[in-house]
Design a protein around this motif. Structure first.
Motif, PDB file in Angstrom:
ATOM      1  N   ARG A  22      36.940  31.250  86.242  1.00  0.00           N
ATOM      2  CA  ARG A  22      37.195  31.370  85.617  1.00  0.00           C
ATOM      3  C   ARG A  22      37.095  29.526  84.618  1.00  0.00           C
ATOM      4  NH1 ARG A  22      36.384  35.977  82.571  1.00  0.00           N
ATOM      5  NH2 ARG A  22      37.611  37.777  82.940  1.00  0.00           N
ATOM      6  N   GLU A  23      38.241  29.069  84.520  1.00  0.00           N
ATOM      7  CA  GLU A  23      38.429  27.344  85.425  1.00  0.00           C
ATOM      8  C   GLU A  23      36.875  27.319  85.093  1.00  0.00           C
ATOM      9  OE1 GLU A  23      41.520  25.754  86.356  1.00  0.00           O
ATOM     10  OE2 GLU A  23      43.457  27.476  85.558  1.00  0.00           O
ATOM     11  N   LEU A  24      36.262  27.004  85.770  1.00  0.00           N
ATOM     12  CA  LEU A  24      34.910  26.093  87.482  1.00  0.00           C
ATOM     13  C   LEU A  24      33.928  27.177  85.836  1.00  0.00           C
ATOM     14  CD1 LEU A  24      35.145  26.133  90.412  1.00  0.00           C
ATOM     15  CD2 LEU A  24      35.404  24.385  89.245  1.00  0.00           C
ATOM     16  N   ALA A  25      33.792  27.888  85.317  1.00  0.00           N
ATOM     17  CA  ALA A  25      33.046  28.429  84.366  1.00  0.00           C
ATOM     18  C   ALA A  25      32.853  27.897  83.170  1.00  0.00           C
ATOM     19  CB  ALA A  25      32.969  29.957  84.555  1.00  0.00           C
ATOM     20  N   GLU A  26      33.962  27.125  82.892  1.00  0.00           N
ATOM     21  CA  GLU A  26      34.517  27.252  81.262  1.00  0.00           C
ATOM     22  C   GLU A  26      34.411  25.596  81.159  1.00  0.00           C
ATOM     23  OE1 GLU A  26      38.456  28.574  80.267  1.00  0.00           O
ATOM     24  OE2 GLU A  26      37.421  30.398  80.362  1.00  0.00           O
ATOM     25  N   LYS A  27      35.233  24.635  82.602  1.00  0.00           N
ATOM     26  CA  LYS A  27      35.373  23.519  82.066  1.00  0.00           C
ATOM     27  C   LYS A  27      34.803  22.206  83.473  1.00  0.00           C
ATOM     28  CE  LYS A  27      39.893  24.161  80.780  1.00  0.00           C
ATOM     29  NZ  LYS A  27      40.557  24.940  80.758  1.00  0.00           N
ATOM     30  N   SER A  28      33.916  23.118  84.285  1.00  0.00           N
ATOM     31  CA  SER A  28      33.418  21.859  84.849  1.00  0.00           C
ATOM     32  C   SER A  28      32.117  21.846  84.561  1.00  0.00           C
ATOM     33  CB  SER A  28      32.758  22.539  86.561  1.00  0.00           C
ATOM     34  OG  SER A  28      31.740  22.045  86.865  1.00  0.00           O
ATOM     35  N   ALA A  35      27.829  27.316  86.452  1.00  0.00           N
ATOM     36  CA  ALA A  35      26.499  28.523  86.469  1.00  0.00           C
ATOM     37  C   ALA A  35      26.699  29.556  87.489  1.00  0.00           C
ATOM     38  CB  ALA A  35      25.235  28.057  87.000  1.00  0.00           C
ATOM     39  N   ASP A  36      26.719  28.747  89.343  1.00  0.00           N
ATOM     40  CA  ASP A  36      27.520  29.441  90.381  1.00  0.00           C
ATOM     41  C   ASP A  36      28.482  30.215  90.453  1.00  0.00           C
ATOM     42  OD1 ASP A  36      25.334  29.195  91.781  1.00  0.00           O
ATOM     43  OD2 ASP A  36      25.962  26.722  93.184  1.00  0.00           O
ATOM     44  N   ALA A  37      29.634  30.267  89.477  1.00  0.00           N
ATOM     45  CA  ALA A  37      30.761  30.227  88.746  1.00  0.00           C
ATOM     46  C   ALA A  37      31.430  31.159  88.355  1.00  0.00           C
ATOM     47  CB  ALA A  37      31.991  29.198  88.431  1.00  0.00           C
ATOM     48  N   MET A  38      30.255  31.609  87.085  1.00  0.00           N
ATOM     49  CA  MET A  38      29.840  32.778  85.826  1.00  0.00           C
ATOM     50  C   MET A  38      29.193  33.616  86.930  1.00  0.00           C
ATOM     51  SD  MET A  38      28.218  32.478  82.350  1.00  0.00           S
ATOM     52  CE  MET A  38      28.797  31.004  82.293  1.00  0.00           C
ATOM     53  N   PHE A  39      28.668  33.123  88.132  1.00  0.00           N
ATOM     54  CA  PHE A  39      27.235  34.567  88.299  1.00  0.00           C
ATOM     55  C   PHE A  39      28.556  35.111  89.466  1.00  0.00           C
ATOM     56  CE2 PHE A  39      25.112  36.309  91.382  1.00  0.00           C
ATOM     57  CZ  PHE A  39      23.648  37.238  90.432  1.00  0.00           C
ATOM     58  N   TRP A  40      29.616  34.239  90.349  1.00  0.00           N
ATOM     59  CA  TRP A  40      30.474  35.406  91.008  1.00  0.00           C
ATOM     60  C   TRP A  40      31.753  35.860  90.682  1.00  0.00           C
ATOM     61  CZ3 TRP A  40      35.501  34.946  91.422  1.00  0.00           C
ATOM     62  CH2 TRP A  40      35.806  35.535  92.906  1.00  0.00           C
ATOM     63  N   LEU A  41      31.878  34.875  88.904  1.00  0.00           N
ATOM     64  CA  LEU A  41      32.936  35.687  88.188  1.00  0.00           C
ATOM     65  C   LEU A  41      32.355  37.025  87.653  1.00  0.00           C
ATOM     66  CD1 LEU A  41      35.774  35.559  87.466  1.00  0.00           C
ATOM     67  CD2 LEU A  41      34.490  34.419  85.456  1.00  0.00           C
TER      68      LEU A  41
END
Length: 167
Positions: A22-28, A35-41
């Motif tokens: 979640r942190e990566l999807a919001e703040k990277s 995008a990868d973090a959001m897809f994984w999440l």
């Protein structure tokens, strides 16, 4: 950080892995990492049966700039989440978007199957049968999707009954 979160997930620490993603999807600062973090999440939430939130995230992933196959895959997962949530019209709309935006995608048969399943749930059996037949007879469809289309078609025909003229 992305791989750290994956390692946490691999070790069974789902809550910390989810928090890290979640942190990566919001703040990277890197859009591809976001995008990868959001897809994984989104997939993580889908597997937890949180259809609404996973569908929302998949929808966001589909609209991110990047590779077309990633967007097509996100649309497919979003349509599956909508189907799982009994959002049949939404599932049809999302899978239609995939088919129209990415007509050469290898995911097109899977999207058509989601459409067909949604039509069955809406008791639109004659439309579903035609769609399943289209998938089963199309060139380039993998054996798994072809078999699934044939089985779903048989189920829809069975529900329609022997006295139905569309049969």
């Amino acid at each position: 950080l992305y791989f750290d979160a994956l390692c946490l997930y691999g070790k069974g620490n789902d809550a910390r892995a989810e928090q890290g993603m979640r942190e990566l999807a919001e703040k990277s600062p890197d859009p591809s990492v976001r995008a990868d973090a959001m897809f994984w999440l989104a997939k993580f939430l889908y597997n937890r049966r949180d259809w609404g939130e996973s569908g929302r995230l998949f929808g966001l992933c589909a609209d991110l700039p990047g590779k077309p196959e990633s967007a097509a895959e996100a649309l497919l997962w979003a349509s599956r989440a909508a189907l799982a949530e009994n959002g049949f019209d939404r599932a049809i709309r999302l899978s239609t978007q995939l088919v129209e935006r990415y007509p050469d995608s290898a995911l097109k048969p899977a999207a058509l199957l989601v459409q067909g399943e949604s039509l069955v749930e809406q008791a639109r059996f004659d439309e579903a049968v035609l769609l399943f037949e289209r998938v089963a007879l199309a060139d380039g469809v993998g054996g798994r999707d072809r078999l699934r289309a044939q089985l779903l078609k048989a189920d829809a025909l069975s529900v329609m009954g022997a006295d139905n003229p569309a049969r």
